[in-house]
Write an enzyme that holds these catalytic residues in place. Structure first.
Site, PDB file in Angstrom:
ATOM      1  N   ARG A  25     -14.957  -3.349  -4.140  1.00 20.98           N
ATOM      2  CA  ARG A  25     -13.833  -2.588  -4.512  1.00 20.98           C
ATOM      3  C   ARG A  25     -12.536  -3.401  -4.836  1.00 20.98           C
ATOM      4  O   ARG A  25     -11.831  -3.003  -5.679  1.00 20.98           O
ATOM      5  CB  ARG A  25     -13.634  -1.611  -3.283  1.00 20.98           C
ATOM      6  CG  ARG A  25     -12.408  -0.653  -3.776  1.00 20.98           C
ATOM      7  CD  ARG A  25     -12.339   0.710  -2.730  1.00 20.98           C
ATOM      8  NE  ARG A  25     -12.118   0.572  -1.620  1.00 20.98           N
ATOM      9  CZ  ARG A  25     -12.836   0.921  -0.550  1.00 20.98           C
ATOM     10  NH1 ARG A  25     -13.800   1.786  -0.590  1.00 20.98           N
ATOM     11  NH2 ARG A  25     -12.120   0.784   0.547  1.00 20.98           N
ATOM     12  N   SER A  26     -12.399  -4.510  -3.860  1.00 23.75           N
ATOM     13  CA  SER A  26     -11.091  -5.322  -4.247  1.00 23.75           C
ATOM     14  C   SER A  26     -11.290  -5.790  -5.777  1.00 23.75           C
ATOM     15  O   SER A  26     -10.095  -5.903  -6.347  1.00 23.75           O
ATOM     16  CB  SER A  26     -10.815  -6.418  -3.235  1.00 23.75           C
ATOM     17  OG  SER A  26     -11.882  -7.335  -3.527  1.00 23.75           O
ATOM     18  N   ILE A  27     -12.269  -6.225  -6.018  1.00 18.24           N
ATOM     19  CA  ILE A  27     -12.468  -6.870  -7.681  1.00 18.24           C
ATOM     20  C   ILE A  27     -12.248  -5.684  -8.588  1.00 18.24           C
ATOM     21  O   ILE A  27     -11.504  -5.639  -9.582  1.00 18.24           O
ATOM     22  CB  ILE A  27     -13.715  -7.328  -7.892  1.00 18.24           C
ATOM     23  CG1 ILE A  27     -13.996  -8.523  -6.923  1.00 18.24           C
ATOM     24  CG2 ILE A  27     -13.718  -7.869  -9.254  1.00 18.24           C
ATOM     25  CD1 ILE A  27     -15.457  -9.360  -7.024  1.00 18.24           C
ATOM     26  N   GLY A  28     -12.812  -4.404  -8.065  1.00 15.89           N
ATOM     27  CA  GLY A  28     -12.569  -3.154  -9.132  1.00 15.89           C
ATOM     28  C   GLY A  28     -11.207  -3.039  -9.192  1.00 15.89           C
ATOM     29  O   GLY A  28     -10.879  -2.249 -10.305  1.00 15.89           O
ATOM     30  N   TRP A  29     -10.373  -3.074  -8.255  1.00 12.59           N
ATOM     31  CA  TRP A  29      -9.019  -2.529  -8.583  1.00 12.59           C
ATOM     32  C   TRP A  29      -8.203  -3.445  -9.485  1.00 12.59           C
ATOM     33  O   TRP A  29      -7.399  -3.090 -10.478  1.00 12.59           O
ATOM     34  CB  TRP A  29      -7.899  -2.797  -7.146  1.00 12.59           C
ATOM     35  CG  TRP A  29      -8.192  -1.893  -6.041  1.00 12.59           C
ATOM     36  CD1 TRP A  29      -8.709  -2.150  -4.705  1.00 12.59           C
ATOM     37  CD2 TRP A  29      -8.509  -0.415  -6.239  1.00 12.59           C
ATOM     38  NE1 TRP A  29      -8.834  -0.999  -3.995  1.00 12.59           N
ATOM     39  CE2 TRP A  29      -8.718  -0.120  -4.898  1.00 12.59           C
ATOM     40  CE3 TRP A  29      -8.142   0.722  -7.029  1.00 12.59           C
ATOM     41  CZ2 TRP A  29      -8.798   1.317  -4.420  1.00 12.59           C
ATOM     42  CZ3 TRP A  29      -8.197   1.769  -6.707  1.00 12.59           C
ATOM     43  CH2 TRP A  29      -8.504   2.283  -5.472  1.00 12.59           C
ATOM     44  N   ASP A  48       0.953  -1.117   0.053  1.00 15.09           N
ATOM     45  CA  ASP A  48      -0.083  -0.047  -0.036  1.00 15.09           C
ATOM     46  C   ASP A  48       0.900   1.400  -0.154  1.00 15.09           C
ATOM     47  O   ASP A  48       0.545   2.293  -0.287  1.00 15.09           O
ATOM     48  CB  ASP A  48      -0.820   0.039   1.298  1.00 15.09           C
ATOM     49  CG  ASP A  48      -2.017  -1.217   1.217  1.00 15.09           C
ATOM     50  OD1 ASP A  48      -1.928  -1.916   0.161  1.00 15.09           O
ATOM     51  OD2 ASP A  48      -2.629  -1.134   2.185  1.00 15.09           O
ATOM     52  N   TYR A 107       0.961  -9.926   7.192  1.00 15.66           N
ATOM     53  CA  TYR A 107       0.134 -11.054   6.481  1.00 15.66           C
ATOM     54  C   TYR A 107       0.682 -12.293   5.947  1.00 15.66           C
ATOM     55  O   TYR A 107       0.519 -11.966   4.566  1.00 15.66           O
ATOM     56  CB  TYR A 107      -1.138 -10.301   5.802  1.00 15.66           C
ATOM     57  CG  TYR A 107      -2.097  -9.315   6.470  1.00 15.66           C
ATOM     58  CD1 TYR A 107      -2.194  -9.531   7.675  1.00 15.66           C
ATOM     59  CD2 TYR A 107      -2.324  -8.241   5.806  1.00 15.66           C
ATOM     60  CE1 TYR A 107      -3.079  -8.663   8.529  1.00 15.66           C
ATOM     61  CE2 TYR A 107      -3.018  -7.148   6.543  1.00 15.66           C
ATOM     62  CZ  TYR A 107      -3.512  -7.407   8.106  1.00 15.66           C
ATOM     63  OH  TYR A 107      -4.361  -6.406   8.600  1.00 15.66           O
ATOM     64  N   ASP A 117      -6.283  -6.332  -3.960  1.00 17.77           N
ATOM     65  CA  ASP A 117      -5.900  -5.092  -3.860  1.00 17.77           C
ATOM     66  C   ASP A 117      -4.243  -4.836  -4.391  1.00 17.77           C
ATOM     67  O   ASP A 117      -3.865  -3.935  -5.027  1.00 17.77           O
ATOM     68  CB  ASP A 117      -6.066  -4.318  -2.653  1.00 17.77           C
ATOM     69  CG  ASP A 117      -7.258  -4.768  -1.806  1.00 17.77           C
ATOM     70  OD1 ASP A 117      -7.607  -5.906  -1.897  1.00 17.77           O
ATOM     71  OD2 ASP A 117      -7.934  -3.866  -0.948  1.00 17.77           O
ATOM     72  N   THR A 158     -11.075  -1.838   4.477  1.00 21.46           N
ATOM     73  CA  THR A 158     -11.396  -3.034   5.308  1.00 21.46           C
ATOM     74  C   THR A 158     -10.522  -4.129   5.068  1.00 21.46           C
ATOM     75  O   THR A 158      -9.821  -4.198   4.094  1.00 21.46           O
ATOM     76  CB  THR A 158     -12.903  -3.539   4.843  1.00 21.46           C
ATOM     77  OG1 THR A 158     -13.379  -4.546   5.651  1.00 21.46           O
ATOM     78  CG2 THR A 158     -12.880  -3.921   3.603  1.00 21.46           C
TER      79      THR A 158
END
Length: 361
Positions: free
Chosen positions: A208-212, A83, A131, A138, A325
């Protein structure tokens, strides 16, 4: 509602609203080189490209200059999370326009972080160092476009190969064969609480994760040579994912927080994923990846987002946006708070406006 106007009108109103609220250096999280600012300022940059108003470029530059010192060092980022690499995408236009070598030095610092980032047994980047073994969708946006642009502009083909490898691996591990949608995350170790003990997959398709994914991969393709062996695989990936996504657009034009469960009462229409899907459809049509008929769904999504906007005087409000999230179950996503004019949402909105403007008729 009054007649819906062309996208550049709303983009400029949105950027102006945010510029009135924040000095560039104060964009949250203040003092942190992070994708919240990176995605928003990517949208500001694209707005500048369309309208040419220099104050937008200066605003982007002022934020970067608040994080990058005269020696090209970034003191405000965490090497342990992708990120914090994403805002490096802003360094390319600054270096090209100003010729200031400190921007190139900053890029030369960030890209090896991606190259050497921890990987799981399958070869996929961990999303963050805390993680272990987890791949999140993302991450393709955080590390992909910056790698592709660096690989093309600075003759570093290993970064182009890396982009293709990670995108195709993410598809292999997260794509659902029944719906064609991609799950939010995959845990190679299958140890995380949200991970299916057999597949390692998270349980839901978060919007949103799919959108990225298609937004990032379409940007990757801007820099991938025509003869690269991975190029057709990425084009196919975008086409198939967007075709799957379009099956789940609601009658009003929005997509929902959990994409495939729009009929459930506790689920809700989410603005940022709708913006990202619309942006990707527009670009995929222009690139010949999707047929022109898909623009009907893009325009329907755009108009739905515009109807969801609010106004306070001259300030434009991008609302109905999921706050950041982690990975979780259906209830986790549905119970996430929404925000107004957070940088996730405004950034996605500006990216949509820029792509729709280029497809406007």
């Amino acid at each position: 509602m009054s007649e819906i106007r062309e996208p550049i009108y709303y983009a400029k109103a949105s950027v102006d609203t945010m510029m009135r609220k924040f000095q560039a250096a104060d964009l949250p999280p203040k003092g942190h080189f992070h994708y919240h600012q990176g995605v928003f300022l990517s949208g500001v940059y694209q707005t500048w490209q369309l309208c040419g108003e220099e104050r937008y470029f200066r605003y982007m530059k002022d934020w970067v200059d608040s994080c990058v010192d005269e020696n090209g060092e970034i003191h405000t980022y965490d090497r342990g999370q992708l990120d914090d690499i994403q805002p490096g995408i802003l360094l390319f236009p600054l270096y090209e326009k100003t010729g200031d070598v400190r921007y190139k030095k900053a890029l030369d610092t960030l890209l090896p972080v991606i190259r050497d980032f921890p990987r799981n047994e399958a070869g996929g980047f961990w999303h963050k160092q805390w993680y272990p073994d987890q791949m999140w969708l993302d991450g393709l946006y955080m590390a992909g476009p910056i790698s592709a642009e660096y690989g093309k502009k600075f003759d570093a083909p290993e970064y182009l190969d890396l982009v293709v490898e990670q995108a195709l691996l993410m598809e292999e591990k997260t794509r659902d064969k029944n719906t064609g949608l991609w799950y939010h995350a995959w845990d190679c170790s299958k140890k995380e609480g949200w991970a299916d003990p057999v597949t390692g997959l998270s349980p839901e398709f978060w919007g949103r994760s799919i959108g990225w994914v298609p937004v990032a991969v379409l940007d990757d393709l801007d820099f991938l040579p025509e003869d690269h062996p991975g190029r057709e695989g990425l084009r196919r990936l975008v086409r198939e994912l967007l075709q799957a996504v379009c099956h789940y657009q609601s009658p009003e034009g929005m997509w929902y927080q959990v994409v495939d469960k729009a009929d459930r009462e506790e689920n809700w229409p989410e603005t940022s994923c709708t913006c990202l899907f619309v942006a990707a459809i527009c670009k995929a049509v222009r690139e010949g990846i999707l047929p022109a008929s898909f623009m009907e769904q893009a325009r329907k999504g755009y108009e739905a987002v515009i109807r969801h906007l609010g106004w306070e005087g001259e300030n434009l409000l991008v609302q109905g946006v999921c706050v950041g999230t982690g990975v979780g179950d259906y209830r986790h996503y549905c119970e996430r708070p929404t925000s107004v004019n957070d940088l996730h949402g405004v950034g996605a909105f500006l990216i949509m406006c820029a792509q729709m403007q280029q497809s406007w008729q």
